[in-house]
Scaffold this motif. Structure first.
Motif, PDB file in Angstrom:
ATOM      1  N   PRO A 169     -32.290 -99.464  42.171  1.00  0.00           N
ATOM      2  CA  PRO A 169     -33.232 -98.343  42.181  1.00  0.00           C
ATOM      3  C   PRO A 169     -33.970 -98.300  43.519  1.00  0.00           C
ATOM      4  O   PRO A 169     -34.926 -99.043  43.747  1.00  0.00           O
ATOM      5  CB  PRO A 169     -34.179 -98.661  41.019  1.00  0.00           C
ATOM      6  CG  PRO A 169     -34.129-100.149  40.888  1.00  0.00           C
ATOM      7  CD  PRO A 169     -32.738-100.563  41.298  1.00  0.00           C
ATOM      8  N   VAL A 170     -33.533 -97.444  44.422  1.00  0.00           N
ATOM      9  CA  VAL A 170     -34.031 -97.464  45.796  1.00  0.00           C
ATOM     10  C   VAL A 170     -34.707 -96.137  46.143  1.00  0.00           C
ATOM     11  O   VAL A 170     -34.186 -95.064  45.815  1.00  0.00           O
ATOM     12  CB  VAL A 170     -32.886 -97.750  46.791  1.00  0.00           C
ATOM     13  CG1 VAL A 170     -32.421 -99.185  46.665  1.00  0.00           C
ATOM     14  CG2 VAL A 170     -31.704 -96.811  46.559  1.00  0.00           C
ATOM     15  N   PRO A 171     -35.850 -96.167  46.807  1.00  0.00           N
ATOM     16  CA  PRO A 171     -36.563 -94.928  47.115  1.00  0.00           C
ATOM     17  C   PRO A 171     -35.891 -94.080  48.175  1.00  0.00           C
ATOM     18  O   PRO A 171     -36.065 -92.857  48.194  1.00  0.00           O
ATOM     19  CB  PRO A 171     -37.941 -95.426  47.586  1.00  0.00           C
ATOM     20  CG  PRO A 171     -37.710 -96.820  48.077  1.00  0.00           C
ATOM     21  CD  PRO A 171     -36.620 -97.367  47.206  1.00  0.00           C
ATOM     22  N   TRP A 172     -35.118 -94.698  49.087  1.00  0.00           N
ATOM     23  CA  TRP A 172     -34.550 -93.910  50.179  1.00  0.00           C
ATOM     24  C   TRP A 172     -33.445 -92.961  49.715  1.00  0.00           C
ATOM     25  O   TRP A 172     -33.091 -92.043  50.445  1.00  0.00           O
ATOM     26  CB  TRP A 172     -34.024 -94.828  51.278  1.00  0.00           C
ATOM     27  CG  TRP A 172     -33.071 -95.876  50.815  1.00  0.00           C
ATOM     28  CD1 TRP A 172     -31.761 -95.714  50.458  1.00  0.00           C
ATOM     29  CD2 TRP A 172     -33.354 -97.270  50.644  1.00  0.00           C
ATOM     30  NE1 TRP A 172     -31.203 -96.904  50.076  1.00  0.00           N
ATOM     31  CE2 TRP A 172     -32.158 -97.887  50.187  1.00  0.00           C
ATOM     32  CE3 TRP A 172     -34.486 -98.056  50.853  1.00  0.00           C
ATOM     33  CZ2 TRP A 172     -32.081 -99.247  49.918  1.00  0.00           C
ATOM     34  CZ3 TRP A 172     -34.402 -99.408  50.586  1.00  0.00           C
ATOM     35  CH2 TRP A 172     -33.223 -99.984  50.130  1.00  0.00           C
ATOM     36  N   SER A 173     -32.908 -93.148  48.516  1.00  0.00           N
ATOM     37  CA  SER A 173     -31.885 -92.216  48.044  1.00  0.00           C
ATOM     38  C   SER A 173     -32.456 -90.824  47.828  1.00  0.00           C
ATOM     39  O   SER A 173     -31.708 -89.835  47.823  1.00  0.00           O
ATOM     40  CB  SER A 173     -31.250 -92.732  46.753  1.00  0.00           C
ATOM     41  OG  SER A 173     -32.174 -92.726  45.685  1.00  0.00           O
ATOM     42  N   THR A 174     -33.775 -90.716  47.665  1.00  0.00           N
ATOM     43  CA  THR A 174     -34.382 -89.390  47.486  1.00  0.00           C
ATOM     44  C   THR A 174     -34.288 -88.542  48.748  1.00  0.00           C
ATOM     45  O   THR A 174     -34.460 -87.319  48.680  1.00  0.00           O
ATOM     46  CB  THR A 174     -35.849 -89.525  47.067  1.00  0.00           C
ATOM     47  OG1 THR A 174     -36.566 -90.275  48.058  1.00  0.00           O
ATOM     48  CG2 THR A 174     -35.975 -90.239  45.724  1.00  0.00           C
ATOM     49  N   VAL A 175     -34.035 -89.163  49.896  1.00  0.00           N
ATOM     50  CA  VAL A 175     -33.829 -88.397  51.132  1.00  0.00           C
ATOM     51  C   VAL A 175     -32.728 -87.361  50.936  1.00  0.00           C
ATOM     52  O   VAL A 175     -32.826 -86.224  51.422  1.00  0.00           O
ATOM     53  CB  VAL A 175     -33.480 -89.351  52.293  1.00  0.00           C
ATOM     54  CG1 VAL A 175     -32.943 -88.581  53.497  1.00  0.00           C
ATOM     55  CG2 VAL A 175     -34.696 -90.181  52.683  1.00  0.00           C
ATOM     56  N   HIS A 176     -31.685 -87.721  50.188  1.00  0.00           N
ATOM     57  CA  HIS A 176     -30.537 -86.845  50.018  1.00  0.00           C
ATOM     58  C   HIS A 176     -30.846 -85.658  49.108  1.00  0.00           C
ATOM     59  O   HIS A 176     -30.095 -84.681  49.094  1.00  0.00           O
ATOM     60  CB  HIS A 176     -29.358 -87.645  49.464  1.00  0.00           C
ATOM     61  CG  HIS A 176     -29.026 -88.843  50.291  1.00  0.00           C
ATOM     62  ND1 HIS A 176     -28.396 -88.757  51.514  1.00  0.00           N
ATOM     63  CD2 HIS A 176     -29.273 -90.164  50.101  1.00  0.00           C
ATOM     64  CE1 HIS A 176     -28.247 -89.970  52.024  1.00  0.00           C
ATOM     65  NE2 HIS A 176     -28.768 -90.838  51.187  1.00  0.00           N
ATOM     66  N   ALA A 177     -31.926 -85.745  48.364  1.00  0.00           N
ATOM     67  CA  ALA A 177     -32.385 -84.598  47.573  1.00  0.00           C
ATOM     68  C   ALA A 177     -33.424 -83.788  48.325  1.00  0.00           C
ATOM     69  O   ALA A 177     -33.416 -82.549  48.282  1.00  0.00           O
ATOM     70  CB  ALA A 177     -32.960 -85.085  46.234  1.00  0.00           C
ATOM     71  N   ILE A 178     -34.304 -84.467  49.034  1.00  0.00           N
ATOM     72  CA  ILE A 178     -35.423 -83.780  49.678  1.00  0.00           C
ATOM     73  C   ILE A 178     -34.951 -82.872  50.806  1.00  0.00           C
ATOM     74  O   ILE A 178     -35.451 -81.750  50.968  1.00  0.00           O
ATOM     75  CB  ILE A 178     -36.449 -84.810  50.197  1.00  0.00           C
ATOM     76  CG1 ILE A 178     -37.082 -85.540  49.009  1.00  0.00           C
ATOM     77  CG2 ILE A 178     -37.517 -84.146  51.044  1.00  0.00           C
ATOM     78  CD1 ILE A 178     -37.916 -86.737  49.408  1.00  0.00           C
ATOM     79  N   VAL A 179     -33.989 -83.323  51.600  1.00  0.00           N
ATOM     80  CA  VAL A 179     -33.527 -82.506  52.727  1.00  0.00           C
ATOM     81  C   VAL A 179     -33.003 -81.148  52.267  1.00  0.00           C
ATOM     82  O   VAL A 179     -33.438 -80.113  52.769  1.00  0.00           O
ATOM     83  CB  VAL A 179     -32.494 -83.274  53.568  1.00  0.00           C
ATOM     84  CG1 VAL A 179     -31.786 -82.336  54.533  1.00  0.00           C
ATOM     85  CG2 VAL A 179     -33.185 -84.393  54.349  1.00  0.00           C
ATOM     86  N   PRO A 180     -32.065 -81.067  51.310  1.00  0.00           N
ATOM     87  CA  PRO A 180     -31.658 -79.726  50.866  1.00  0.00           C
ATOM     88  C   PRO A 180     -32.755 -78.953  50.150  1.00  0.00           C
ATOM     89  O   PRO A 180     -32.833 -77.720  50.265  1.00  0.00           O
ATOM     90  CB  PRO A 180     -30.464 -79.995  49.948  1.00  0.00           C
ATOM     91  CG  PRO A 180     -30.579 -81.407  49.542  1.00  0.00           C
ATOM     92  CD  PRO A 180     -31.242 -82.117  50.689  1.00  0.00           C
ATOM     93  N   LEU A 181     -33.631 -79.647  49.424  1.00  0.00           N
ATOM     94  CA  LEU A 181     -34.709 -78.949  48.722  1.00  0.00           C
ATOM     95  C   LEU A 181     -35.707 -78.316  49.684  1.00  0.00           C
ATOM     96  O   LEU A 181     -36.428 -77.386  49.302  1.00  0.00           O
ATOM     97  CB  LEU A 181     -35.439 -79.904  47.785  1.00  0.00           C
ATOM     98  CG  LEU A 181     -34.712 -80.294  46.496  1.00  0.00           C
ATOM     99  CD1 LEU A 181     -35.543 -81.288  45.696  1.00  0.00           C
ATOM    100  CD2 LEU A 181     -34.386 -79.070  45.653  1.00  0.00           C
ATOM    101  N   CYS A 182     -35.750 -78.799  50.919  1.00  0.00           N
ATOM    102  CA  CYS A 182     -36.671 -78.205  51.890  1.00  0.00           C
ATOM    103  C   CYS A 182     -36.358 -76.729  52.153  1.00  0.00           C
ATOM    104  O   CYS A 182     -37.260 -75.962  52.501  1.00  0.00           O
ATOM    105  CB  CYS A 182     -36.628 -78.991  53.213  1.00  0.00           C
ATOM    106  SG  CYS A 182     -37.534 -80.550  53.186  1.00  0.00           S
TER     107      CYS A 182
END
Length: 575
Positions: A358-371
């Motif tokens: 369970p790693v926090p940096w995987s959310t980068v892959h969701a946040i970039v397109p959601l921007c």
């Protein structure tokens, strides 16, 4: 809003994006080397240094792609190897990310392009992991740019954008295996967008089949007109992948890229095969066919959701608003907005299944397109509040002011809250407490629990002083079965359990040029002991007795969990 739109000429929009990148770069460089290396940073950095020394490299899925091995091995000889220089490439990529918004200018309003640039520049999660020697932020950046270049190729019918997309997609493949998840996500989002086009055609014209035939004919015509450019861009993509993934020869490694190019031409097919199909097969066997993802889904999803709420609440809420606003208002919903919203949601739902931890940096892959939809949502909220301001006429002001002022205040309050909370989170995680995971107090969900504590910097300073004395003598001695090993065993990966138990210290001993040795038992410690001796808490009394009063000791945790504890003895005179 009309006045704002008129003021934001294309030249001004580009100037704002450039300013965001320059300001973002300066902000990322501030205290970039202050945070002690996290476990994986030290892991990746160490093998870059070993590759620079012995020239041997081959793909290992656990270390992900060879991006750092190729890039930082060029950076380190020029500016040195330390925490700052190891992260500077990622910081530069993160700083340049807002410029990707310019690629979507034909599909976003000018204010939305600016809003997208702001979100990409200063979202707390993206900011934190652009100051981190991990490959997730570069992967997300390269994929967003690749999408933008493909969009520009479609908009302008200019082949150079297609060629450039082949290069950026190759760079994305060089980062880590998650690029395959991006491609799967793109495929799924494309299907949903395409389905919406057909449903809309059915509802408006009553004939979805004609629309399908028309799209198929256009696709065939496009392939006929662009097949040469497609092949050439594919060759560029393949060249980038081969350059990064091709093995480098050395002792025990008979094939390598430079060896094949400079002499052994017959080995080139094997080199290309290993860089492409060989690497792909190894990645699938390790990450997809193994047992590494055999875990409960809900705890991983909960951890992802907590990180999203803690570090990207504004982006997530505004993305949902932007998607709904674009879909259900106006006459022509934009495919770009829906596409990126689908990609972001899929990443939130899918990465907990794909992650091995369970790693926090995987959310980068969701946040970039959601921007992208978040930018639309932010501008929509602004327009909603701005359009509700009372008219200047006294009669209208008396009649309509209360409700309009309330709506304007709600819109302003919502945007100010998101901006202020993001700013506070960014300041806390990147500057004030960058070492404090949720296990600490204060701590934050963005920071991973394997992050080394701040006080470990004192040990790094001790190693630096010991290594600076030179003389070829031992600078650091590890004592204990858990920490002892044959030091030549980690000239090439994979490493030993003792080496992993030392993390992140091996990065510092290697980067500082310290001479390291180890013994399994305190009794093997000789009279001529080095300036720094590192052992386990269980052996502390015995080692202290062996070293005598010339040494002082400190106890340090190597990560925020606290299950990897070492005791560091330093000679009192510092010599």
């Amino acid at each position: 809003m009309m006045a704002l739109h008129q003021q934001l000429t294309k030249r001004r929009v580009l100037a704002i994006l450039v300013s965001l990148s320059v300001g973002g770069l300066l902000a990322r460089l501030v205290e970039l080397g202050d945070r002690v290396f996290y476990y994986d940073e030290a892991w990746f950095g160490y093998w870059v240094l070993r590759f620079m020394e012995n020239g041997v490299w081959e793909y290992r899925p656990i270390l992900h792609g060879p991006f750092f091995a190729r890039v930082n091995s060029v950076v380190f000889p020029v500016v040195g190897a330390n925490d700052f220089t190891a992260r500077v490439v990622v910081a530069g990529i993160g700083a340049l990310l807002p410029l990707a918004a310019w690629l979507f200018r034909e599909h976003l309003r000018r204010a939305e392009v600016v809003a997208l640039g702001v979100a990409l520049a200063f979202n707390p999660v993206l900011f934190y992991y652009s100051r981190f020697m991990r490959k997730d932020l570069p992967l997300a950046a390269f994929m967003l740019v690749t999408l933008g270049l493909l969009v520009r190729a479609y908009d302008t019918r200019t082949p150079r954008y297609l060629y450039a997309s082949g290069v950026t997609l190759g760079l994305a493949f060089a980062t880590k295996e998650s690029v395959l998840l991006w491609l799967v996500t793109w495929l799924g989002a494309s299907v949903l967008v395409f389905d919406r086009v057909l449903v809309r055609a059915r509802d408006t014209d009553g004939d979805a089949l004609t629309t399908l035939q028309s799209l198929a004919n256009r696709a065939v015509a496009g392939v006929r007109a662009w097949w040469t450019h497609g092949v050439l861009s594919g060759v560029l993509f393949l060249a980038v992948v081969v350059y990064f993934y091709a093995p480098r020869a050395g002792p025990g490694h008979p094939i390598g890229l430079w060896k094949g190019l400079t002499g052994d031409i017959a080995s080139l097919p094997a080199v290309v095969g290993e860089a492409t199909l060989g690497s792909f097969q190894a990645a699938i066997e390790y990450w997809a066919e193994g047992s590494i993802q055999n875990h409960a889904y809900l705890p991983y999803f909960t951890d992802t959701a907590e990180t999203i709420v803690a570090g990207a609440l504004g982006v997530t809420v505004l993305a949902a608003l932007g998607f709904l606003y674009d879909r259900y208002t106006g006459d022509s919903p934009r495919a770009l907005v829906a596409f990126n919203f689908y990609c972001g949601v899929a990443a939130i739902v899918g990465y907990p299944l794909a992650n091995n931890l369970p790693v926090p940096w995987s959310t980068v892959h969701a946040i970039v397109p959601l921007c992208v939809p978040a930018a639309v949502g932010g501008v929509a909220v602004y327009r909603w509040g701005r359009s509700r301001l009372p008219a200047r006429e006294p009669a209208a002001l008396r009649e309509r002011a209360p409700m309009h002022v309330v709506r304007a205040a709600v819109a302003a309050g919502l945007l100010v809250f998101f901006v202020a909370s993001a700013g506070a989170t960014l300041a806390q995680t990147s500057y004030q407490q960058p070492h404090e995971s949720p296990l600490g107090d204060p701590g934050h969900q963005i920071v991973y629990y394997a992050q080394a504590p701040d006080d470990l910097r004192a040990v790094v300073d001790d190693i630096d002083r010991a290594a600076s004395t030179g003389g070829g003598e031992t600078d650091v001695l590890y004592v204990g079965e858990r920490l002892a090993m044959n030091e030549t065993r980690v000239d090439y990966p994979p490493a030993t359990g003792a080496w992993h138990a030392r993390m992140p210290l091996p990065w510092y001993t290697e980067a500082l040029g310290a001479d390291v040795t180890s013994v399994e038992r305190p009794g093997a410690v000789g009279n001529n002991t080095p300036p720094v001796v590192i052992t386990t808490p269980a052996l502390k009394p015995t080692v202290a007795q062996k070293l005598g009063d010339a040494y002082t000791s400190r106890t340090h945790a190597l990560d925020d969990i606290g299950d990897r504890i070492v005791v560091v003895f330093t000679r009192a005179d510092g010599a």
